[in-house]
Scaffold this motif. Structure first.
Motif, mmCIF file in Angstrom:
data_model
loop_
_atom_site.group_PDB
_atom_site.id
_atom_site.type_symbol
_atom_site.label_atom_id
_atom_site.label_comp_id
_atom_site.label_asym_id
_atom_site.label_seq_id
_atom_site.Cartn_x
_atom_site.Cartn_y
_atom_site.Cartn_z
ATOM 1 N N PHE A 157 0.845 -1.199 0.000
ATOM 2 C CA PHE A 157 0.000 0.000 0.000
ATOM 3 C C PHE A 157 0.873 1.238 0.000
ATOM 4 O O PHE A 157 1.791 1.367 0.812
ATOM 5 N N GLU A 158 0.569 2.143 -0.929
ATOM 6 C CA GLU A 158 1.295 3.411 -1.016
ATOM 7 C C GLU A 158 0.299 4.547 -0.827
ATOM 8 O O GLU A 158 -0.568 4.756 -1.659
ATOM 9 N N GLY A 159 0.392 5.277 0.242
ATOM 10 C CA GLY A 159 -0.520 6.377 0.472
ATOM 11 C C GLY A 159 -0.943 6.458 1.910
ATOM 12 O O GLY A 159 -0.264 5.945 2.810
ATOM 13 N N SER A 160 -2.073 7.115 2.160
ATOM 14 C CA SER A 160 -2.587 7.292 3.522
ATOM 15 C C SER A 160 -4.062 6.911 3.556
ATOM 16 O O SER A 160 -4.722 6.804 2.523
ATOM 17 N N GLY A 161 -4.563 6.718 4.764
ATOM 18 C CA GLY A 161 -5.973 6.399 4.936
ATOM 19 C C GLY A 161 -6.239 4.924 5.094
ATOM 20 O O GLY A 161 -7.390 4.519 5.283
ATOM 21 N N ALA A 162 -5.184 4.087 5.061
ATOM 22 C CA ALA A 162 -5.358 2.647 5.212
ATOM 23 C C ALA A 162 -4.072 2.040 5.743
ATOM 24 O O ALA A 162 -2.981 2.625 5.623
ATOM 25 N N VAL A 163 -4.190 0.871 6.349
ATOM 26 C CA VAL A 163 -3.028 0.137 6.829
ATOM 27 C C VAL A 163 -3.173 -1.319 6.409
ATOM 28 O O VAL A 163 -4.276 -1.832 6.202
ATOM 29 N N VAL A 164 -2.007 -1.971 6.288
ATOM 30 C CA VAL A 164 -1.993 -3.394 5.969
ATOM 31 C C VAL A 164 -1.817 -4.179 7.254
ATOM 32 O O VAL A 164 -0.929 -3.881 8.063
ATOM 33 N N GLN A 165 -2.706 -5.145 7.432
ATOM 34 C CA GLN A 165 -2.620 -6.014 8.610
ATOM 35 C C GLN A 165 -2.616 -7.457 8.116
ATOM 36 O O GLN A 165 -3.661 -8.002 7.758
ATOM 37 N N GLY A 166 -1.439 -8.067 8.071
ATOM 38 C CA GLY A 166 -1.314 -9.403 7.510
ATOM 39 C C GLY A 166 -1.626 -9.373 6.017
ATOM 40 O O GLY A 166 -0.970 -8.669 5.246
ATOM 41 N N SER A 167 -2.659 -10.117 5.621
ATOM 42 C CA SER A 167 -3.088 -10.112 4.221
ATOM 43 C C SER A 167 -4.394 -9.340 4.039
ATOM 44 O O SER A 167 -5.110 -9.537 3.052
ATOM 45 N N ASP A 168 -4.689 -8.449 4.996
ATOM 46 C CA ASP A 168 -5.896 -7.628 4.929
ATOM 47 C C ASP A 168 -5.515 -6.157 4.790
ATOM 48 O O ASP A 168 -4.503 -5.713 5.335
ATOM 49 N N LEU A 169 -6.366 -5.408 4.071
ATOM 50 C CA LEU A 169 -6.215 -3.957 3.988
ATOM 51 C C LEU A 169 -7.343 -3.328 4.776
ATOM 52 O O LEU A 169 -8.523 -3.546 4.472
ATOM 53 N N LEU A 170 -7.004 -2.545 5.789
ATOM 54 C CA LEU A 170 -7.987 -1.878 6.638
ATOM 55 C C LEU A 170 -8.049 -0.409 6.244
ATOM 56 O O LEU A 170 -7.108 0.353 6.466
ATOM 57 N N ILE A 171 -9.178 0.009 5.655
ATOM 58 C CA ILE A 171 -9.359 1.382 5.184
ATOM 59 C C ILE A 171 -10.126 2.166 6.237
ATOM 60 O O ILE A 171 -11.247 1.802 6.605
ATOM 61 N N SER A 172 -9.539 3.275 6.697
ATOM 62 C CA SER A 172 -10.151 4.050 7.779
ATOM 63 C C SER A 172 -10.501 5.473 7.369
ATOM 64 O O SER A 172 -10.979 6.254 8.204
ATOM 65 N N ALA A 173 -10.292 5.822 6.111
ATOM 66 C CA ALA A 173 -10.561 7.196 5.679
ATOM 67 C C ALA A 173 -11.180 7.180 4.288
ATOM 68 O O ALA A 173 -10.945 6.280 3.476
ATOM 69 N N ALA A 174 -11.966 8.219 4.031
ATOM 70 C CA ALA A 174 -12.567 8.363 2.704
ATOM 71 C C ALA A 174 -11.476 8.569 1.663
ATOM 72 O O ALA A 174 -10.356 8.991 1.976
ATOM 73 N N GLY A 175 -11.816 8.262 0.412
ATOM 74 C CA GLY A 175 -10.856 8.443 -0.662
ATOM 75 C C GLY A 175 -11.036 7.392 -1.737
ATOM 76 O O GLY A 175 -11.948 6.563 -1.692
ATOM 77 N N THR A 176 -10.156 7.438 -2.737
ATOM 78 C CA THR A 176 -10.193 6.499 -3.850
ATOM 79 C C THR A 176 -8.994 5.567 -3.749
ATOM 80 O O THR A 176 -7.853 6.019 -3.650
ATOM 81 N N TYR A 177 -9.251 4.269 -3.774
ATOM 82 C CA TYR A 177 -8.215 3.257 -3.629
ATOM 83 C C TYR A 177 -8.231 2.382 -4.884
ATOM 84 O O TYR A 177 -9.243 1.745 -5.197
ATOM 85 N N VAL A 178 -7.112 2.376 -5.603
ATOM 86 C CA VAL A 178 -6.997 1.639 -6.855
ATOM 87 C C VAL A 178 -6.269 0.326 -6.586
ATOM 88 O O VAL A 178 -5.118 0.323 -6.144
ATOM 89 N N LEU A 179 -6.959 -0.798 -6.863
ATOM 90 C CA LEU A 179 -6.427 -2.110 -6.555
ATOM 91 C C LEU A 179 -6.096 -2.858 -7.839
ATOM 92 O O LEU A 179 -6.861 -2.809 -8.814
ATOM 93 N N ASN A 180 -4.971 -3.572 -7.815
ATOM 94 C CA ASN A 180 -4.647 -4.491 -8.906
ATOM 95 C C ASN A 180 -3.859 -5.664 -8.352
ATOM 96 O O ASN A 180 -3.254 -5.578 -7.284
ATOM 97 N N GLY A 181 -3.911 -6.804 -9.064
ATOM 98 C CA GLY A 181 -3.191 -7.986 -8.637
ATOM 99 C C GLY A 181 -4.097 -9.051 -8.055
ATOM 100 O O GLY A 181 -5.325 -8.997 -8.174
ATOM 101 N N THR A 182 -3.483 -10.028 -7.397
ATOM 102 C CA THR A 182 -4.190 -11.192 -6.855
ATOM 103 C C THR A 182 -3.932 -11.312 -5.360
ATOM 104 O O THR A 182 -2.793 -11.141 -4.893
ATOM 105 N N LEU A 183 -4.988 -11.605 -4.614
ATOM 106 C CA LEU A 183 -4.886 -11.845 -3.178
ATOM 107 C C LEU A 183 -5.454 -13.236 -2.914
ATOM 108 O O LEU A 183 -6.638 -13.492 -3.120
ATOM 109 N N ASP A 184 -4.599 -14.144 -2.450
ATOM 110 C CA ASP A 184 -4.986 -15.545 -2.306
ATOM 111 C C ASP A 184 -5.921 -15.789 -1.134
ATOM 112 O O ASP A 184 -6.824 -16.632 -1.222
#
Length: 711
Positions: free
Chosen positions: A89-116
């Motif tokens: 994750f590059e930016g602010s408003g979210a944190v990575v916890q293990g294999s989860d992304l926890l979003i805590s702020a409004a905004g636009t989040y662009v996702l790509n790739g595979t999460l098993d």
């Protein structure tokens, strides 16, 4: 709809006009009167069912104005890269916890790739949108919802840009730490959340021209606890239970939606607020296979357009209508008429040649908008496990337009309150009713082809203003409030009928009682063709026909009638043709102003052409029933007072008469008239039911008696 097949069927009745008007195949019928021509002149004025209803208008506006995808790169966005078992994750408003992304702020989040095996969790108090842009992502969460919005101050937006393909998949059980117990503030019910592969407690919106596949192994595919809006995406959903659920509403502006669900396909569930719990569809392509209902609204279902292909459960073949010809297979009546549908006879109804009404046969101002006010109707108790209807609503269904190809185990179109059809194309095979509404059903236009049903169309009050309606039914073709039939012969007694709720429209009478003033059939226009094994038209009340063209083929057994009514049936316009059994035969009664002939005749086989011949030897009417018959009713202005006519069955003269009165009753004195006796206490002539007099003092022509009865 197969237009070529439909048009070919309509050639079985040949129509034209007298006095130098259109002539088809040398057979004419005075259908194109000045009154009908005037109606045709205004036929391009479509009825807008929602125009005068505040709630429906708001729903229509909302469905048509859902925001579509906007390029996320125009603003700031956060980049999320899915790396199989990890997230960058590059930016602010979210944190990575293990294999989860926890979003805590409004905004636009662009996702790509595979999460098993991981999840995107949204828990933002900000009063702004959280937007997830899916750029060719594949997210799997084995123990919970891959996308879970626990909290969002505004909307959760999921965008799938054009050209991208995305997949969201969950496991068969939810055990991860984000699962919570939630109490519904309106109902007080508690439940475990999330309950869907994509789950949001805030308004949930989908847009973009790309593709999104949701594989929901645990429960639902997509669930929003408020509104769910779909603008233009291509969604493919495979769900262990429901496909798309929006508690307050499901709104679709456009897109392609394919659903295979063990439960309901699309539904809205709010039963506490009458302004919510609706489904509104402006356009789109829908392919739905469901174990229960296809599209179900707790309150209102509105379609403005779209292409719908819906199959519920095992389809019509598994419903009670699949007991082919159960009415026709009763023992033969004493008139010697076969009770079996002849070999080679298709299920199509008797057809009319010229379509004299368009799909918009009345002017908009004729619509009684009070039918579609926002008052809630009483809802029939019905568990999800027993309901396999294609289109279903708790208070009203309003179909402004659309193309519908339906194969349903239960009713194809069902409302626990009101239903109205303005236009559209319908190809319906139903295991129960084709179109059912508990209180009122109004049809203003459209091409409705019911190829299989238990009962074709059914309601406590039915009004038909226009359209082309084809009905094939194993019981009644058109049924007003329940039915007076012999369905009990194979175990389908009254307890298995659709219930008719007691709502504001019918509180003055009891459906099962003797007061049937509100149970009514009104036909003001349209082209209606019925092929019924039970009653062709069954009215537990009264009927009024002022225009249109109606043809009924069947039944073949004497326990039913082509026309069956309890109060009165009055014809003051249009053309009515009934060819069926004679045992319970009825004809239009007192008040009828259109010249009518009712004749019991020697039993004829299906496919026998009937011609009405005038004194000059000219065939002024011809039609071909697709069932055997021993009784004929014709109400039409083609029958002129004082003129002599013959009725021919193929090359055989069946009857001759002079139209000396409005209603002329002919009765054969042979054994063929020893069918079922008239109902006890009925005034047969007042109700138009046939009498079978002796020969005393009555002129006889070719074995027929003539009984001219002025109405």
């Amino acid at each position: 709809m197969n237009k070529e097949k439909l048009n070919e069927g309509k050639k079985r009745i040949l129509t034209g006009a007298l006095a130098g008007a259109m002539v088809l195949s040398s057979f004419t019928i005075s259908v194109l009167t000045s009154e009908v021509q005037a109606a045709d002149a205004s036929a391009d004025k479509n009825v807008v069912l929602y125009a005068k209803d505040t709630q429906l208008s708001a729903m229509a506006d909302k469905a048509a104005t859902v925001n579509t995808y906007e390029d996320y790169k125009k603003g700031e966005y956060q980049k999320v890269t899915l790396n199989g078992d990890s997230i960058t994750f590059e930016g602010s408003g979210a944190v990575v916890q293990g294999s989860d992304l926890l979003i805590s702020a409004a905004g636009t989040y662009v996702l790509n790739g595979t999460l098993d095996d991981g999840a995107i969790i949204i828990d933002s108090p900000d009063e702004e949108n959280v937007t997830l842009v899916l750029e060719n992502v594949n997210i799997t969460c084995k123990d919970g919802a891959p996308i879970y919005a626990k909290n969002c101050g505004k909307n959760v937006i999921i965008s799938v840009p054009e050209g991208t393909e995305n997949t969201i998949s969950d496991g068969s059980s939810y055990t991860y730490e984000y699962k919570v117990e939630s109490t519904d503030t309106e109902t007080g019910e508690t439940s475990l959340q999330p309950s869907a592969a994509i789950f949001s407690k805030a308004d949930l919106k989908f847009n973009g021209g790309g593709k999104l596949t949701v594989n929901a192994h645990y429960n639902d595919g997509i669930t929003g606890k408020d509104d769910v809006e779909i603008a233009e995406a291509t969604l493919t959903i495979n769900a262990a239970d429901d496909g798309i659920v929006g508690k307050d509403s499901v709104i679709v502006k456009n897109g392609t939606i394919t659903i295979k669900a063990e439960g309901d396909g699309i539904k809205s569930t709010n039963s506490e607020d009458t302004t919510k719990g609706y489904v509104a569809i402006a356009d789109g392509t829908f392919n739905i296979i469901s174990g229960n209902d296809g599209i179900q609204a707790e309150t209102v279902l509105l379609t403005l357009g779209g292409d719908f292909t819906i199959k519920t459960r095992e389809g019509a073949a598994a419903g009670k209508a699949s007991q082919e010809n159960r009415q026709d297979k009763m023992p033969a009546g004493e008139n010697g008429q076969s009770m079996q549908r002849p070999e080679g006879v298709s299920g199509a109804a008797v057809r009319m040649e010229n379509k004299n009404t368009s799909s918009a046969a009345i002017k908009p101002e004729k619509l009684d908008s009070s039918r579609f006010t926002s008052t809630a109707a009483a809802i029939t108790e019905e568990t999800e496990s027993t309901s396999a209807k294609a289109l279903k609503a708790g208070t009203k269904i309003v179909i402004q337009d659309g193309n519908f190809n339906i194969n349903s185990e239960d009713d194809a179109v069902h409302s626990n309150g009101h239903a109205a059809v303005a236009s559209g194309n319908f190809q319906i095979a139903a295991g129960d009713d084709g179109i059912h509404a508990d209180t009122t059903l109004e049809i203003y236009g459209g091409d409705i082809n019911i190829t299989k049903s238990y009962e074709g169309i059914e309601s406590a009050e039915i009004t038909i203003e226009g359209g082309s309606i084809e009905i094939v039914s194993s019981d009644d073709g058109i049924n007003v409030a329940g039915g007076n039939d012999n369905s009990g012969f194979v175990g389908f007694g009254p307890m298995n009928r659709d219930s008719f709720t007691t709502s504001a429209a019918i509180t003055s009478q009891a459906i099962a009682g003797s007061d049937k003033a509100e149970q009514k059939l009104t036909i003001n226009g349209g082209e209606i063709n019925v092929n019924a094994s039970g009653d062709g038209i069954d009215i537990n009340g009264s009927g009024y026909m002022t225009g249109g063209t109606v043809a009924v083929s069947g039944p073949t057994n004497n326990g039913n009638g082509g026309l069956d009514y309890d109060g009165e049936f009055v014809v003051t316009g249009g053309t009515l043709i009934v060819a069926g059994a004679s045992g319970m035969a009825q004809a239009p009664g007192s008040g009828t102003t259109v010249n009518t002939i009712a004749a019991a005749v020697t039993a004829q086989a299906a496919g026998t052409s009937i011609q009405l011949i005038d004194s000059s030897g000219t065939a002024v009417m011809a039609f071909t029933p697709e069932k055997g018959f021993s009784h004929i009713v014709i109400s039409s202005a083609v029958i002129q007072t004082g003129k002599a006519y013959k009725i021919m069955g193929g090359d055989t003269e069946l009857a001759s008469f002079t139209a000396d009165s409005t209603v002329t009753n002919l009765s054969d004195n042979g054994a063929g008239n020893k069918g079922m006796a008239p109902r006890a206490g009925a005034d047969n002539m007042q109700n138009g039911q046939m009498e079978f007099p002796n020969n005393g003092g009555i002129k006889q022509e070719r074995g027929m008696t003539q009984n001219n009865n002025t109405q």
